[in-house]
Design a protein around this motif. Structure first.
Motif, PDB file in Angstrom:
ATOM      1  N   ARG A  90     -48.800  62.192  62.630  1.00  0.00           N
ATOM      2  CA  ARG A  90     -47.961  60.914  62.853  1.00  0.00           C
ATOM      3  C   ARG A  90     -46.609  61.157  62.426  1.00  0.00           C
ATOM      4  N   TYR A  95     -43.546  54.036  60.834  1.00  0.00           N
ATOM      5  CA  TYR A  95     -42.906  52.987  61.435  1.00  0.00           C
ATOM      6  C   TYR A  95     -42.484  51.934  60.312  1.00  0.00           C
ATOM      7  N   VAL A  96     -41.394  51.596  60.202  1.00  0.00           N
ATOM      8  CA  VAL A  96     -40.930  50.488  59.531  1.00  0.00           C
ATOM      9  C   VAL A  96     -41.714  49.298  59.590  1.00  0.00           C
ATOM     10  N   VAL A  97     -41.924  48.672  60.846  1.00  0.00           N
ATOM     11  CA  VAL A  97     -42.502  47.725  61.090  1.00  0.00           C
ATOM     12  C   VAL A  97     -43.831  48.268  62.129  1.00  0.00           C
ATOM     13  N   ASP A  98     -44.983  47.915  61.584  1.00  0.00           N
ATOM     14  CA  ASP A  98     -46.002  48.292  62.580  1.00  0.00           C
ATOM     15  C   ASP A  98     -47.162  47.455  62.652  1.00  0.00           C
ATOM     16  N   HIS A  99     -47.345  46.705  63.731  1.00  0.00           N
ATOM     17  CA  HIS A  99     -48.359  45.767  64.085  1.00  0.00           C
ATOM     18  C   HIS A  99     -49.583  46.302  64.919  1.00  0.00           C
ATOM     19  N   ILE A 100     -50.204  47.381  64.314  1.00  0.00           N
ATOM     20  CA  ILE A 100     -51.368  47.917  65.006  1.00  0.00           C
ATOM     21  C   ILE A 100     -52.434  47.296  64.734  1.00  0.00           C
ATOM     22  N   GLN A 102     -52.665  44.407  65.975  1.00  0.00           N
ATOM     23  CA  GLN A 102     -52.817  43.669  67.051  1.00  0.00           C
ATOM     24  C   GLN A 102     -53.452  44.127  68.142  1.00  0.00           C
ATOM     25  N   ASN A 103     -53.564  45.566  68.380  1.00  0.00           N
ATOM     26  CA  ASN A 103     -54.297  46.179  69.215  1.00  0.00           C
ATOM     27  C   ASN A 103     -55.424  46.954  69.048  1.00  0.00           C
TER      28      ASN A 103
ATOM     29  N   PHE B  79     -40.204  51.225  70.426  1.00  0.00           N
ATOM     30  CA  PHE B  79     -41.120  50.479  69.542  1.00  0.00           C
ATOM     31  C   PHE B  79     -40.494  49.308  68.715  1.00  0.00           C
ATOM     32  N   ASN B  81     -40.561  45.616  67.320  1.00  0.00           N
ATOM     33  CA  ASN B  81     -41.277  44.820  66.426  1.00  0.00           C
ATOM     34  C   ASN B  81     -42.714  45.112  66.174  1.00  0.00           C
ATOM     35  N   GLY B  82     -42.848  46.459  65.995  1.00  0.00           N
ATOM     36  CA  GLY B  82     -44.168  46.908  65.477  1.00  0.00           C
ATOM     37  C   GLY B  82     -45.226  47.432  66.472  1.00  0.00           C
ATOM     38  N   ARG B  83     -44.815  47.038  67.818  1.00  0.00           N
ATOM     39  CA  ARG B  83     -45.237  47.549  69.068  1.00  0.00           C
ATOM     40  C   ARG B  83     -44.575  48.415  70.132  1.00  0.00           C
ATOM     41  N   THR B 108     -37.006  44.404  65.098  1.00  0.00           N
ATOM     42  CA  THR B 108     -36.681  45.753  64.791  1.00  0.00           C
ATOM     43  C   THR B 108     -37.018  46.578  65.862  1.00  0.00           C
ATOM     44  N   GLU B 110     -37.632  51.000  66.811  1.00  0.00           N
ATOM     45  CA  GLU B 110     -37.609  52.171  66.447  1.00  0.00           C
ATOM     46  C   GLU B 110     -38.024  53.260  67.232  1.00  0.00           C
ATOM     47  N   PRO B 111     -37.653  54.290  67.294  1.00  0.00           N
ATOM     48  CA  PRO B 111     -38.103  55.280  68.252  1.00  0.00           C
ATOM     49  C   PRO B 111     -39.618  55.538  68.201  1.00  0.00           C
ATOM     50  N   TRP B 112     -40.278  56.101  69.219  1.00  0.00           N
ATOM     51  CA  TRP B 112     -41.633  56.723  69.064  1.00  0.00           C
ATOM     52  C   TRP B 112     -41.831  57.610  67.655  1.00  0.00           C
ATOM     53  N   ALA B 177     -47.338  56.679  70.878  1.00  0.00           N
ATOM     54  CA  ALA B 177     -46.398  55.954  69.860  1.00  0.00           C
ATOM     55  C   ALA B 177     -47.614  54.919  69.122  1.00  0.00           C
ATOM     56  N   SER B 178     -48.583  54.208  69.816  1.00  0.00           N
ATOM     57  CA  SER B 178     -49.294  53.481  69.246  1.00  0.00           C
ATOM     58  C   SER B 178     -50.565  53.781  68.344  1.00  0.00           C
TER      59      SER B 178
END
Lengths: 224, 261
Positions: A90, A95-100, A102-103, B79, B81-83, B108, B110-112, B177-178
């Motif tokens: 990684r 990531y500053v904001v990461d909503h993993i 949710q998936n 990327f 809001n975190g998605r 927010t 962000e890049p991958w 990215a995810s």
């Protein structure tokens, strides 16, 4: 033979090692559980001690013990090494904001953490029983078998051990809820014909096995 | 999806945008305000408004990748809001509309993030690792010459459909990215299974999967742990079953190919 080392050092090859050893360890869980169910026998441990004596001295079992150690070794080593490699992939900037969340599910993302808890439990568990039986002189019961049952009785008088064993089984439960079906996916065995069945069996297996193991310390603490 | 609403009020938004001068510079989040954003704008049009504002103020506009703006090129990788590609399922960033946000929201951007996808500048990342994976085996050999007859090679409909589903991959990199492991297996599996399913792909079937997986590892992508984030975020719905096909193709190629190295 370099194609073999290349195969099993590739990302997919290492996952195949995880899957094969993981499923092998699942078969160990079944054998271990079936034997341990004799703890619930109302014979003050006579059957359990006989079983324990057999497991400690039968040459076939002793040979399988080596395979089992290798299975654990590869699973633990590859698991920790892959977790470190995957984390590094990684990059340093997260990531500053990461909503993993949710998936994907928490337990599927936490296999290394859950596995580490199970590993800690395993070390304590080996120290409690395997270590004493294999490396120390244990008093014998009326039938002349080593009194493993007495060790179980003594260990589960301690609420800390009971707690650790239950926590270990909860971690194992969540590890298996993802790991069981994930292993089949890694081996390429995903198909709409049978994947729903694999998922169902995986969930059932995880719940039944972990609940039965967790019931042992609880039963001894409260009813023995 | 809500339709266009002529009464929808323009929105004011706070954007937290990743700014980074170049590949080696240290980046960071910078806050911007954008005003009077129409809910009917796409997300990229909203960024265009931001960049117009920045240009007027004599500041450097935010670099972001975009090309077709209709969901087929796979360039607009943000990327949000975190998605990956924002919170809407099954969309790329250009297909995400501002009506999905509310007046006063903070977004927010962000890049991958992956070692194999270094940041070029701001929100633009270098996805050439995917190109090198394709070069390693994501092709078929055909004879040049006269145009072959249509349907000369019979392909069952269900196979053709499955190959087409895999072929819809736009190589955007949302899977990488995810994924918490920055694994490229959904992308590689889509390409491998698409070509493995079709007779035209059988000439290089074994070498393809061996070489593409080797290149994928060389680029520094992580390994799959079957958590499923990739398929959940994929804008074109590539399924996890492709990864099972990839694993199968890899194992059978390793067991039967004549490549002893």
């Amino acid at each position: 033979m370099s194609w073999i080392t290349k195969t099993f050092s590739s990302s997919i090859g290492r996952k195949i090692i995880m899957a094969v050893t993981g499923l092998f360890l699942c078969t160990f869980l079944v054998v271990h559980l079936v034997g341990n169910l004799q703890l619930f026998n109302a014979d003050n441990g006579a059957a359990f001690n006989a079983y324990s004596e057999f497991m400690g001295h039968n040459p076939l079992i002793r040979t399988m013990e080596i395979v089992l150690v290798l299975g654990f070794g590869f699973h633990i080593y590859e698991g920790l090494a892959l977790a470190a490699k995957n984390r590094a992939a990684r990059g340093n900037q997260r990531y500053v904001v990461d909503h993993i969340e949710q998936n994907s599910s928490w337990h599927s993302r936490s296999m290394a953490l859950l596995g580490s808890i199970v590993l800690f439990f395993l070390i304590v568990h080996l120290y409690n029983f395997f270590g004493s039986l294999r490396f120390t002189d244990v008093p014998r019961d009326a039938n002349g078998n080593e009194d493993a049952y007495a060790l179980v009785l003594a260990a589960f008088k301690d609420p800390l051990y009971v707690l650790l064993y239950v926590v270990g089984q909860v971690a194992l439960l969540y590890h298996l809820l993802h790991g069981f079906s994930s292993a089949f996916q890694t081996l390429g065995l995903t198909h709409r014909k049978y994947t729903p069945a694999i998922k169902f069996i995986g969930y059932g297996f995880s719940i039944v096995v972990c609940a039965a193991f967790a019931a042992m310390p609880i039963y001894f603490y409260f009813f023995k | 999806m809500a339709g266009s609403n002529p009464n929808a009020k323009p929105m004011n938004l706070t954007l937290k945008v990743w700014r980074q001068k170049n590949r080696n510079a240290q980046g960071g989040i910078v806050d911007y305000q954008v005003k009077d954003i129409s809910p009917d704008m796409s997300f990229l049009e909203m960024l265009d408004v931001l960049n117009e504002d920045l240009l007027r103020q004599g500041e450097e506009p935010v670099a972001f990748d975009h090309d077709c703006r209709e969901g087929i090129c796979g360039s607009c990788n943000l990327f949000i809001n975190g998605r990956a590609h924002g919170p809407e399922p099954g969309t790329t960033t250009c297909q995400l509309h501002m009506r999905k946000f509310n007046d006063g929201d903070t977004i927010t951007i962000e890049p991958w993030r992956a070692n194999a996808f270094p940041v070029n500048k701001d929100l633009s990342v270098d996805r050439s690792a995917f190109d090198r994976i394709i070069q390693a085996g994501g092709y078929i050999s055909v004879n040049t010459g006269g145009t072959p007859d249509a349907n000369e090679i019979p392909i069952p409909k269900d196979i053709a459909d499955r190959a087409f589903e895999a072929a819809t991959c736009i190589a955007c990199g949302a899977c990488v990215a995810s994924c918490k492991n920055a694994s490229a297996m959904l992308f590689v599996s889509a390409k491998v299974s698409q070509l493995a399913l079709l007779p035209q792909g059988h000439v290089e079937r074994k070498s393809r999967v061996e070489n593409m997986v080797a290149q994928m590892d060389k680029e520094g992508f992580g390994a799959c742990t079957n958590i499923g984030s990739c398929a959940a975020e994929c804008p074109v719905g590539i399924s996890l079953e492709n990864i099972a096909i990839l694993n199968r193709e890899f194992l059978s190629a390793k067991a039967t190919s004549n490549n002893l190295a």
